[in-house]
Design a protein around this motif. Structure first.
Motif, short mmCIF file in Angstrom:
data_model
loop_
_atom_site.label_atom_id
_atom_site.label_comp_id
_atom_site.label_asym_id
_atom_site.label_seq_id
_atom_site.Cartn_x
_atom_site.Cartn_y
_atom_site.Cartn_z
N LEU A 27 1.38 -0.91 0.07
CA LEU A 27 0.16 -0.25 -0.05
C LEU A 27 0.62 1.17 -0.58
O LEU A 27 0.17 2.05 -0.10
CB LEU A 27 -1.57 0.09 1.68
CG LEU A 27 -1.88 1.36 1.35
CD1 LEU A 27 -2.74 0.91 -0.21
CD2 LEU A 27 -2.51 1.35 3.10
N ILE A 28 1.73 1.04 0.54
CA ILE A 28 2.61 2.24 0.93
C ILE A 28 3.66 3.31 -0.78
O ILE A 28 3.44 4.36 -1.04
CB ILE A 28 4.06 1.89 1.46
CG1 ILE A 28 4.24 1.48 2.97
CG2 ILE A 28 5.40 3.19 1.58
CD1 ILE A 28 5.45 1.23 3.50
N LEU A 29 3.86 1.90 -1.80
CA LEU A 29 3.81 2.05 -3.14
C LEU A 29 2.59 2.62 -3.67
O LEU A 29 2.56 3.66 -4.38
CB LEU A 29 4.44 1.24 -3.90
CG LEU A 29 5.57 1.52 -4.24
CD1 LEU A 29 6.54 2.81 -4.29
CD2 LEU A 29 6.20 0.15 -5.52
N ALA A 30 1.45 2.49 -3.27
CA ALA A 30 0.13 2.17 -3.70
C ALA A 30 -0.29 3.43 -3.71
O ALA A 30 -1.19 3.92 -4.40
CB ALA A 30 -0.81 0.59 -4.34
N LEU A 152 6.28 -6.18 -5.15
CA LEU A 152 5.12 -6.72 -5.96
C LEU A 152 4.37 -5.44 -6.48
O LEU A 152 3.46 -5.58 -7.73
CB LEU A 152 3.87 -7.39 -5.12
CG LEU A 152 2.64 -7.98 -5.54
CD1 LEU A 152 2.47 -8.85 -6.40
CD2 LEU A 152 1.97 -8.53 -4.57
N ALA A 153 4.15 -4.74 -6.11
CA ALA A 153 2.93 -3.56 -6.05
C ALA A 153 3.73 -2.59 -7.53
O ALA A 153 2.72 -2.19 -7.74
CB ALA A 153 3.47 -2.79 -4.89
N GLY A 154 5.08 -2.78 -7.34
CA GLY A 154 5.15 -2.15 -8.36
C GLY A 154 5.05 -2.64 -9.66
O GLY A 154 4.60 -1.99 -10.61
N PHE A 155 5.26 -3.89 -9.55
CA PHE A 155 4.85 -5.04 -11.14
C PHE A 155 3.53 -4.75 -11.63
O PHE A 155 3.42 -4.29 -12.04
CB PHE A 155 5.34 -6.43 -11.05
CG PHE A 155 4.73 -7.14 -11.95
CD1 PHE A 155 5.78 -7.57 -12.47
CD2 PHE A 155 3.54 -8.08 -11.80
CE1 PHE A 155 5.36 -8.42 -14.10
CE2 PHE A 155 2.86 -8.77 -12.50
CZ PHE A 155 3.80 -8.98 -13.80
N THR A 279 14.45 2.95 11.72
CA THR A 279 15.80 2.87 10.58
C THR A 279 14.84 2.82 9.35
O THR A 279 15.37 3.30 8.34
CB THR A 279 16.09 1.68 10.96
OG1 THR A 279 17.15 1.70 12.05
CG2 THR A 279 16.88 1.48 9.67
N GLY A 280 13.92 1.99 9.40
CA GLY A 280 13.16 1.66 7.97
C GLY A 280 12.66 3.06 7.10
O GLY A 280 12.80 3.89 6.27
N LEU A 281 11.89 3.81 8.08
CA LEU A 281 11.17 4.94 7.63
C LEU A 281 12.50 5.98 7.26
O LEU A 281 12.43 6.54 6.01
CB LEU A 281 10.73 5.71 9.69
CG LEU A 281 10.15 7.10 9.41
CD1 LEU A 281 9.30 7.24 8.12
CD2 LEU A 281 9.80 8.06 10.24
N LEU A 282 13.76 6.69 8.31
CA LEU A 282 14.76 7.29 7.90
C LEU A 282 14.96 6.19 6.64
O LEU A 282 15.97 7.31 5.75
CB LEU A 282 15.47 6.86 8.81
CG LEU A 282 15.07 7.75 10.16
CD1 LEU A 282 16.30 8.38 10.84
CD2 LEU A 282 14.75 9.54 9.67
N VAL A 283 15.94 5.19 6.27
CA VAL A 283 16.57 5.13 5.23
C VAL A 283 15.51 4.51 4.16
O VAL A 283 16.50 5.21 2.93
CB VAL A 283 17.13 3.63 5.24
CG1 VAL A 283 17.57 3.21 4.45
CG2 VAL A 283 17.94 3.44 6.92
N THR A 284 14.89 4.27 4.09
CA THR A 284 13.97 4.69 2.88
C THR A 284 13.54 5.89 2.68
O THR A 284 13.97 6.84 0.38
CB THR A 284 12.35 4.18 3.23
OG1 THR A 284 11.49 4.36 4.47
CG2 THR A 284 12.73 2.68 2.85
N GLN A 285 13.48 7.19 2.63
CA GLN A 285 13.80 8.72 3.15
C GLN A 285 15.14 9.20 2.22
O GLN A 285 15.08 9.49 1.08
CB GLN A 285 13.17 9.24 4.17
CG GLN A 285 12.01 9.59 4.42
CD GLN A 285 11.64 9.95 5.84
OE1 GLN A 285 11.61 11.87 5.93
NE2 GLN A 285 11.54 9.86 6.31
N PRO A 295 11.27 5.48 -5.89
CA PRO A 295 9.97 4.25 -5.01
C PRO A 295 10.34 2.94 -5.91
O PRO A 295 10.84 2.59 -4.52
CB PRO A 295 8.43 5.62 -5.13
CG PRO A 295 9.05 5.90 -5.99
CD PRO A 295 9.80 6.56 -7.15
N MET A 296 10.26 3.56 -6.99
CA MET A 296 10.54 1.50 -6.90
C MET A 296 11.62 0.95 -7.00
O MET A 296 12.12 0.07 -5.83
CB MET A 296 10.01 1.46 -8.24
CG MET A 296 10.17 -0.46 -8.58
SD MET A 296 9.11 -1.04 -8.07
CE MET A 296 9.17 -2.50 -9.18
#
Length: 500
Positions: A27-30, A152-155, A279-285, A295-296
């Motif tokens: 959902l994050i990507l969508a 999967l969302a990207g695909f 960590t996940g929040l900061l690394v993705t940003q 994003p992909m």
């Protein structure tokens, strides 16, 4: 139940576990696509993403105890059927409000899954070693699904519309509902008793208000409302605890916290979730805002974190052949501390391999905690209370994740503002401002903002290292006392290991 049927049942349980985890992170990507299509504003987007997790966190305690009383298989199949139908409705939502409501209902259905599955695994695998392997596989599926979800969302988004992200879970739920009655055993506690409505209301209100308050602290313009939510939630939590200690058949048996290893693992689950979520929040940003990846691409580069936990959970049972369970958990947490320290050396595109190694090592070390620790929580209670114990583990995970997003997000914001000398509130605002500046001004703005955000990543890495190191010590200090009778120790040791 024959062993081969037990493993067949486990296979059936793992498919929805994998796909639901994929559905949540996908959902994050969508979100940008569905927001554009439905015309969702910023606040509506927040509720679309948060309503599911809030309801799971609020209802999982009730669902764990409900499964113990009416039957884990019955509750699981009912929740799976509801989850499948609601996923179908979500895919064809026509406005933001409809999707928010459906996502909240999905959260209620989703709250039935994890405690029921963990309790069923406890019943299906009476042998401690087999149970440990089974719970490790369950945890692996959760984290693998979380890592693969954005890919999967990207695909799907490249070939279909945003609703296809929700439809991915439907076939698995249909299969579970159809095959479950033939493959899965029914089990429930010896006491059928009725649920205490007041306890249900208190637990739901307390958890919802506290999780909401924590999340809002990271994004709200004023702290008054989040702090008020936290205060009221904490007060209701105190009332809930006092009520549970008085009831003969409580919704949540808090007397389990008298066990030192049980308490240590619950604390570790909360704070490990905090460190990993932050960590996940900061690394993705960082991957997108500082290094400039799409994003992909960022989702693919971030995959080592989810896969690292998956590998760590799968290797955890093997560690118990060489060392005791608390030692294995503590050793893993020490490895995670090293991963946090690696993140303090990240600086620019040239250190991307170091970043990926850091998140992989940090996540890998947490694997034994999620596998063996969950087993300790579920295996340290009588089988009739397995669902209630599993709900405590799940609640700890959700609270830890919310704390990580709120507290470490707030710390990162403070570090960022300090390094920009108050000229910028966030990396996102600096990126937006640079688009309206001259080439020279834009370059200076971006350089300052990216350097400041890199400092935030360093601070997060150091905090994560300290948290994991402290948890390693805690688990060792609060392990079972060595002077108790040998027979009791042998009886309890397997229970420390059963289990995302």
């Amino acid at each position: 139940m024959r062993v081969d049927r037990a493993w067949l049942g486990l296979t059936l349980l793992m498919l929805p576990t994998l796909l639901v985890a994929m559905d949540v992170t996908a959902l994050i990507l969508a979100l940008p696509h569905l927001s554009a299509d439905l015309g969702a504003g910023a606040v509506q987007q927040l509720w679309i993403s948060d309503s599911y997790g809030l309801m799971v966190a609020g209802m999982v305690i009730t669902m764990g105890t409900l499964g113990d009383r009416i039957g884990r298989r019955r509750l699981l199949l009912t929740g799976a059927a509801a989850f499948g139908v609601l996923s179908l409705v979500a895919a064809f939502s026509v406005d933001p409000l409809m999707l928010i409501v459906v996502r909240a209902l999905l959260g209620i259905a989703g709250a039935t899954l994890a405690p029921s599955i963990l309790a069923l695994i406890t019943t299906m695998f009476p042998d401690d070693r087999d149970r440990g392997r089974a719970i490790a596989i369950w945890a692996t599926c959760q984290f693998t699904g979380g890592a693969v979800g954005p890919v999967l969302a990207g695909f799907l988004l490249q070939h279909f519309w945003w609703g296809s992200v929700f439809l991915a879970a439907v076939p698995a739920m249909v299969l579970l509902v159809v095959a479950g009655p033939f493959v899965l055993p029914e089990s429930k506690g010896a006491r059928d008793g009725r649920l205490d409505p007041a306890s249900v209301a208190l637990s739901l209100a307390a958890v919802l208000l506290m999780v909401y308050g924590i999340k809002q602290l990271a994004i709200a313009d004023t702290v008054a409302v989040p702090l008020a939510a936290l205060a009221v939630g904490a007060a209701l939590g105190v009332v809930f605890v006092r009520r549970q200690l008085r009831l003969p058949a409580p919704l949540l048996d808090l007397r389990l916290l008298r066990s030192r290893p049980f308490t240590a693992v619950l604390i570790a689950l909360v704070f490990a979730g905090l460190a990993m979520a932050g960590t996940g929040l900061l690394v993705t940003q960082y991957l997108q805002g500082v290094l400039g990846h799409t994003p992909m691409t960022a989702a693919i580069l971030f995959a080592p974190m989810g896969l690292g936990v998956a590998v760590g959970t799968m290797t955890a049972p093997a560690l118990t052949r060489r060392m005791k369970q608390p030692t294995a958990i503590a050793a893993g947490l020490a490895v995670s501390a090293v991963g946090g320290l690696l993140l303090t050396g990240v600086d620019g595109p040239g250190t991307l391999p170091l970043l990926m190694a850091g998140i992989a090592v940090l996540a890998f070390g947490a694997g034994p905690l999620f596998a063996l620790g969950t087993g300790l929580v579920v295996g340290s209670v009588p089988p009739e209370r397995a669902g209630s114990a599993a709900s405590m583990s799940e609640t700890g995970n959700y609270l830890g994740g919310s704390l990580g997003l709120g507290l470490l997000g707030a710390v990162a914001a403070v570090v960022y503002r300090a390094h920009t000398h108050g000229t910028s509130d966030s990396l996102a605002s600096a990126l937006a401002a640079s688009g309206h500046q001259s080439t020279e001004q834009a370059a200076a703005t971006l350089h300052t903002a990216r350097a400041a955000f890199t400092a935030s990543v360093h601070a997060n890495g150091m905090i994560a290292a300290v948290v994991f190191a402290a948890l390693a010590v805690l688990v060792l200090v609060m392990k079972p006392a060595p002077d108790r009778p040998a027979q009791a120790a042998e009886a309890a040791a397997p229970a420390l290991v059963a289990s995302h």
